[in-house]
Design an enzyme around this catalytic site. Sequence first.
Site, PDB file in Angstrom:
ATOM      1  CE  LYS A  56      -3.990   1.863   2.589  1.00 43.97           C
ATOM      2  NZ  LYS A  56      -4.921   1.618   3.711  1.00 43.97           N
ATOM      3  CB  SER A 131      -8.251   3.472   2.739  1.00 45.51           C
ATOM      4  OG  SER A 131      -7.419   2.910   3.737  1.00 45.51           O
ATOM      5  CB  SER A 155      -8.391   0.512   5.616  1.00 43.02           C
ATOM      6  OG  SER A 155      -9.140   1.675   5.466  1.00 43.02           O
TER       7      SER A 155
HETATM    8  N1  GLN Z   1     -13.174   4.047   6.337  1.00 43.84           N
HETATM    9  C1  GLN Z   1     -12.549   4.430   7.555  1.00 43.84           C
HETATM   10  C2  GLN Z   1     -12.105   5.860   7.466  1.00 43.84           C
HETATM   11  O1  GLN Z   1     -12.343   6.434   6.484  1.00 43.84           O
HETATM   12  C3  GLN Z   1     -11.400   3.528   7.867  1.00 43.84           C
HETATM   13  C4  GLN Z   1     -10.232   3.789   7.028  1.00 43.84           C
HETATM   14  C5  GLN Z   1      -9.036   2.985   7.420  1.00 43.84           C
HETATM   15  O2  GLN Z   1      -9.148   1.961   8.097  1.00 43.84           O
HETATM   16  N2  GLN Z   1      -7.881   3.485   7.056  1.00 43.84           N
HETATM   17  O3  GLN Z   1     -11.543   6.412   8.349  1.00 43.84           O
END
Ligand code: GLN
Length: 456
Positions: A56, A131, A155
């Site tokens: 990532k 994400s 995410s």
């Molecule tokens: N969707 C969640 C957020 O927007 C989690 C994102 C993540 O785990 N990085 O914060």
Amino acid sequence: MITLKEALKLSQEEIQNLKKELNERAKKESKLGAYIEQFLGRDLSQSCEGIPIAIKDNISVKGWELTCASKILQGYIAPYDATAIVNLKKNGFAPYGRTNMDEFAMGSSTATSYYGKTLNPLNLNKVPGGSSGGSAAAVASGLALASLGSDTGGSVRQPAAFCGCVGFKPSYGRVSRYGLASYSSSLDQIGVLTQNVEDAAILYDAIAGYDKMDSTSANIEFIKTAPNLNADKKLKIAVIENYINDASEEVKKALLKTIDMLKSHGHEIIYKQMLDCKYDIAAYYIIATAEASANLSRYDGVRYGRRSENIENLKDMYINTRSEGFGEEVKRRILLGTFVLSSGYYDAYYIKAQKARAFIKAKYEEILKDCDLIFMPVTPTTAFDFNAKKSPMEVYLEDIYTISLNLAGLGGISVPVGKDKDGLNISAQLVCKAFEEQTLLDGALSLEKIINRGNK
Ligand code: GLN
């Protein structure tokens, strides 16, 4: 695509050929947008010899660009390897390709990346989740053997569930955050996305363990899980009834069927209630945005990446660099986070959210006293259409079943258990006591075997 376990038996020459093949495939499938290189028309980034693992774009690999899929970090080159990458390399793996993500890991659909959208390989009209959507899409489409992601509120687990692969977030502190670009430091954790549970254990074993470079790293013994995997252990599993009941009809149906299968294979099932998820959402989006507003203050046009060209004085440099460099969602969160931390609101929001967090953690601990693992949904629905969510709030509600684990610091894994009528993946989430990853992976392996047997 061959599994990690199989890849461990390959010669260096075979691994080199595998990398070439992955690179060719990534080029052919460029519309998927799983890798950032696919948007840029480049070869997949690589740094050394070893079994290729997709990374990532918020995990530092020395000499690679690191942009968190943001405009503000364009041109920034990571000067060192994250500890997770150092550990990967020590164990015969090699970073290969930067996966697309929501900008600064804020989002649930990988639609806020500066480079463009990642598509769901199961249905190109659907989001891959986020994400870590690029990491999930790469594994699910055979463009990677396995990948690393980060999980602040789901995410790793949520995109794995949307794309149909395994997504494992270890307990907070298990994998060093050194070299992971911080979003919300008290919630962030590096996790793995793989084709199956055994590979998740193998990759986790390669990256986990105490690291003195991360002050929140857990200084406790770490024993490798893959050599000790045992799918035959009979476990006591607590089903969170109210979460199952609140999920969409199709998710609910698949999970109820899975619970029956777990029972008939000798696992003991008990039923528990968890707090209403609305408290998780409220607490998470206060704590995550508060920490993000502080963490992202470092992107000021001086130390990292891109600086605005439209500058007359120092103040202009800060304002224009940040205004031009951050996307809309990141700005929204910086504003919200700054607001909840400001004097006058700190007690009303931030302190209250911390109290709610302690309460949620205590509630999980209470349930976990009575069982080995918890069973619940990963997401309320299967992957949704691009543009299906109208407001940011609707997107935030996608995380209702994942964020509480980050608030409580617990480990969780999402494992595919079925399909909906359109062929989209449905996964179940298992949760363990902090640092009991072995039990979690044993349970997940058992679940995976039961599902595979049922599908034959
Ligand atoms: N969707 C969640 C957020 O927007 C989690 C994102 C993540 O785990 N990085 O914060």
